[in-house]
Design an enzyme around this catalytic site. Structure first.
Site, mmCIF file in Angstrom:
data_model
loop_
_atom_site.group_PDB
_atom_site.id
_atom_site.type_symbol
_atom_site.label_atom_id
_atom_site.label_comp_id
_atom_site.label_asym_id
_atom_site.label_seq_id
_atom_site.Cartn_x
_atom_site.Cartn_y
_atom_site.Cartn_z
ATOM 1 N NE ARG A 55 38.224 39.360 39.340
ATOM 2 C CZ ARG A 55 38.565 38.095 39.083
ATOM 3 N NH1 ARG A 55 39.555 37.847 38.246
ATOM 4 N NH2 ARG A 55 37.912 37.113 39.666
ATOM 5 C CG ASP A 57 44.417 46.738 35.465
ATOM 6 O OD1 ASP A 57 43.910 45.611 35.625
ATOM 7 O OD2 ASP A 57 44.347 47.374 34.393
ATOM 8 C CE1 TYR A 118 38.372 52.354 37.451
ATOM 9 C CE2 TYR A 118 36.418 52.020 36.091
ATOM 10 C CZ TYR A 118 37.426 51.509 36.896
ATOM 11 O OH TYR A 118 37.472 50.158 37.148
ATOM 12 N NE ARG A 206 46.597 52.203 33.443
ATOM 13 C CZ ARG A 206 47.295 51.064 33.564
ATOM 14 N NH1 ARG A 206 46.676 49.954 33.980
ATOM 15 N NH2 ARG A 206 48.572 51.032 33.273
#
Length: 276
Positions: A55, A57, A118, A206
């Site tokens: 999921r 953000d 990522y 992040r």
């Protein structure tokens, strides 16, 4: 009753206009838009059990997101070969289903996954990000040193408790195994961090990027990001990097479909609290 068919969907999206993946009342989300298109095409609720690998953000992009849905076999047979193109006509331009295909019932987009990968893009050019790429690249106001970034990332690879970098959820583990974390500067000067792990907790990527950037520009020692791994709660010193620089680029699964169920069972034991 007709048998059900499980479909794997490979999805890409520009996260700029979405409040994340998960459906939320009164908010535009990737899952909400996808379900709406499937309902229009197949009938309300015909495509059931939408499950995603990760999921993302609000503001986070994807080129390699994976999800699955279940359809009645007769519906799939009626639309087979045409569903992808029909979805393309219904979906808005900032989300695409790039591929779809039948997978075993044991395939679980979330729990069968072996890794998520990522990439985070940042530029330290004095003029900032190129206008056409401003939605996918963070403009950093200080010069970044690739060697310092590499040194800062080295101590974060491996299995650690990443509590300092996670938004903690009750009864959820913050133990993760990062299998890849490296930086490169591309020909256009953009710096790209590649981060791969078995799974990530909320805001982890992040947060890692935020810690490495302040080491990369010299404001923190290169040892500082790894030193935070001794913490057992989220560190207030870590600034979460903005969402728009982050893209989910790949999700991995076992090569042998016979391993889907075994992987899913092992992941559930590790990630899902007892009684959930």
């Amino acid at each position: 009753m007709d048998e059900r068919v499980r479909l794997r969907l490979d999805v890409a999206y520009d996260g700029t206009g979405f409040s994340g993946w998960a459906a939320q009342p009164e908010r535009r989300t990737v899952a909400g838009v996808l379900v709406e298109a499937l309902d229009l095409l197949l009938g309300a609720g015909v495509a059931a059990g939408l499950t995603v690998a990760g999921r993302t953000d609000a503001g986070v992009h994807a080129t390699g997101q994976v999800c699955h849905v279940d359809l009645p076999g007769e519906v799939w047979r009626a639309h087979d070969g045409r569903l992808l193109r029909r979805l393309a006509r219904l979906l808005p331009g900032d989300v695409r289903v790039r591929a779809m295909g039948v997978v075993p019932d044991s395939f679980d987009a979330r729990f069968s996954a072996t890794f998520r990968r990522y990439e985070y893009r940042v530029t330290d050019a004095p003029w900032g990000a190129e206008p056409l790429r401003r939605h996918e690249i963070l403009a950093w106001p200080r010069a970044l040193d690739v060697d310092r970034l590499a040194a800062a990332s080295a101590g974060l690879v491996g299995e650690h408790d990443f509590a300092a970098y996670c938004r903690r959820k009750e009864n959820a583990t913050t133990l993760r195994e990062v299998t890849r974390l490296d930086w490169r500067r591309e020909a256009d000067g953009v710096l790209v961090a590649t981060v791969q792990a078995d799974a990530f907790c909320q805001a982890m990527v992040r947060s890692l990027v935020g810690a490495m950037l302040v080491a990369g520009d010299g404001r923190r020692p290169v040892e500082w990001p790894a030193a935070l791994l001794t913490r057992r709660e989220r560190s207030s010193e870590v600034t979460v990097a903005p969402a728009h620089g982050l893209t989910l680029v790949a999700v991995g699964y076992p090569n042998d479909p016979a391993e889907y169920a075994r992987r899913a069972e092992a992941t559930r034991r590790l990630r899902v609290p007892a009684g959930s």
